[in-house]
Design an enzyme around this catalytic site. Structure first.
Site, short mmCIF file in Angstrom:
data_model
loop_
_atom_site.label_atom_id
_atom_site.label_comp_id
_atom_site.label_asym_id
_atom_site.label_seq_id
_atom_site.Cartn_x
_atom_site.Cartn_y
_atom_site.Cartn_z
N ASP A 49 0.82 -1.23 0.00
CA ASP A 49 0.00 0.00 0.00
C ASP A 49 0.84 1.27 0.00
OD1 ASP A 49 -2.63 -0.86 -0.21
OD2 ASP A 49 -2.88 -1.13 1.95
N LYS A 92 -0.37 4.66 -1.01
CA LYS A 92 -1.33 5.44 -0.21
C LYS A 92 -0.70 6.70 0.37
CE LYS A 92 -4.86 2.11 0.99
NZ LYS A 92 -5.40 1.23 2.04
N HIS A 102 -3.92 4.22 -5.75
CA HIS A 102 -2.73 3.87 -4.95
C HIS A 102 -1.93 2.68 -5.49
CE1 HIS A 102 -5.33 1.01 -2.67
NE2 HIS A 102 -4.20 0.38 -2.42
N HIS A 148 -2.89 -5.91 -6.31
CA HIS A 148 -3.55 -6.54 -5.15
C HIS A 148 -5.04 -6.18 -5.05
CE1 HIS A 148 -2.19 -2.69 -3.31
NE2 HIS A 148 -3.23 -2.83 -2.49
FE LIG Z 1 -4.39 -1.47 -1.24
FE LIG Z 2 -3.89 -3.06 1.90
#
Ligand SMILES: [Fe+2]
Ligand SMILES: [Fe+2]
Length: 331
Positions: free
Chosen positions: A202, A205, A230, A255
């Site tokens: 992530d 993000k 993201h 993902h």
């Molecule tokens: Fe994610």
């Molecule tokens: Fe995540």
């Protein structure tokens, strides 16, 4: 909603979380916190109460009494948390190698020790620090988890389930490591790569403002578009590094893809999605559902597992979902 003396460490509300951090009791069992004021947060109270000031030692009897009363965590200020993390770092190798302590408890200490380091590394413009921190952490996670001694649901109980970035990524990475082992990835180097990918997944993000990530309401169209960017942003940050593999990059990029093509950023289908991204999708959603978020409360693990099962074959790889749900239900 104030944090409570519940069965899992309570999650502070967004405004409270700016001030206080929760620390699982296990950490204090294994490490004698020095010069840190400790607070308890009772159900229904808006502010925490001082439980034990820095100059008073916290004894094993105190910890037993807190456990009996249903507390799983104590609270400290953010500054004190930095001191505590620092102290834990100094003792970390000693604690991690103590085989008299359950693996799940050691993992909980590892998570606390790395919390601020992960958070600050992930906010830096340059990703060098994030990659080096995650490699170091991934090595330690693998050292703990891959000797077969861990009981997945006990591990789940020991981990934190709030909405901090480090909580999400360290939980996801630990779950991904267990699932990788379960589906038959026996090469330790490959598993460690998966752990690193789980920690980094992530990283895009950091380009999404916290006001959007923590918004306690439905996102508008622009905000949602920002959130959905993201995986692409994370991939763009990392793709030209020569110290990450293709599989790791696909964990970052894919993902949120779903095997029926309803995911993002591209809408890939089954065989187009890298296996490591499919693996990550299962544990990422499990973690996200079982963690508290500013806009909704956490699901119970059994509810999150049922959600995965309902969507296996459509959103999630059926075999990986089966492996994860059976791992989490093992007693
Ligand atoms: Fe994610
Ligand atoms: Fe995540």
């Amino acid at each position: 909603m104030a944090p409570t003396a519940s069965t899992t460490p309570a999650a502070p509300t967004p405004s409270a979380h700016a001030k206080m951090m929760c620390v699982p009791l296990t950490v204090f069992r294994l490490h004698n916190a020095r010069e840190v004021d400790l607070y308890i947060w009772q159900e229904g109270e808006v502010e925490p109460t001082l439980y034990c000031s820095a100059d008073v030692p916290l004894t094993a009897t105190d910890l037993d009494r807190l456990t009996e009363r249903g507390f799983r965590a104590l609270y400290v200020t953010r500054n004190a948390y930095a001191d505590l993390s620092e102290q834990l770092h100094q003792e970390l190798n000693h604690i991690l190698s103590d085989e008299s302590v359950a693996v799940e408890e050691r993992l909980s200490v590892l998570q606390t020790a790395f919390a601020l380091e992960v958070d600050s590394a992930f906010q830096m413009i340059n990703c060098d620090r994030a990659v080096s921190v995650t490699k170091n952490l991934a090595q330690k996670i693998n050292g703990l988890l891959c000797d077969g001694a861990v009981v997945p649901h006990k591990m789940y109980d020991m981990l934190r389930h709030d909405f901090y970035t480090f909580t999400h990524v360290t939980n996801v990475a630990s779950f991904a490591t267990l699932l990788a082992e379960e589906i038959g990835i026996t090469d330790p180097a490959e598993r460690e790569q998966i752990t690193v990918g789980g920690l980094l997944h992530d990283i895009g993000k950091k380009f999404v403002p916290p006001s959007v990530l923590c918004k306690p309401a439905k996102l508008d169209e622009d905000e949602w578009r920002l959130v959905k960017s993201h995986p692409q942003r994370g991939y763009e940050e990392l793709y030209d590094r020569d110290d990450l593999t293709f599989g790791q990059l696909m964990m970052v990029y894919s993902h949120h893809e779903r095997i029926d093509g309803t995911g993002y950023p591209v809408g890939l289908v089954t065989e187009e999605i890298h296996d490591w991204a499919k693996l990550l999708a299962v544990v990422d959603v499990f973690e996200a559902l079982t963690g508290a978020r500013p806009y909704r409360s956490a699901l119970k693990p059994c509810e999150a597992l049922e959600f995965l099962e309902r969507n296996a074959g459509a959103h999630f790889d059926s075999e990986m979902t089966r492996c994860w749900t059976s791992l989490m239900r093992q007693r």
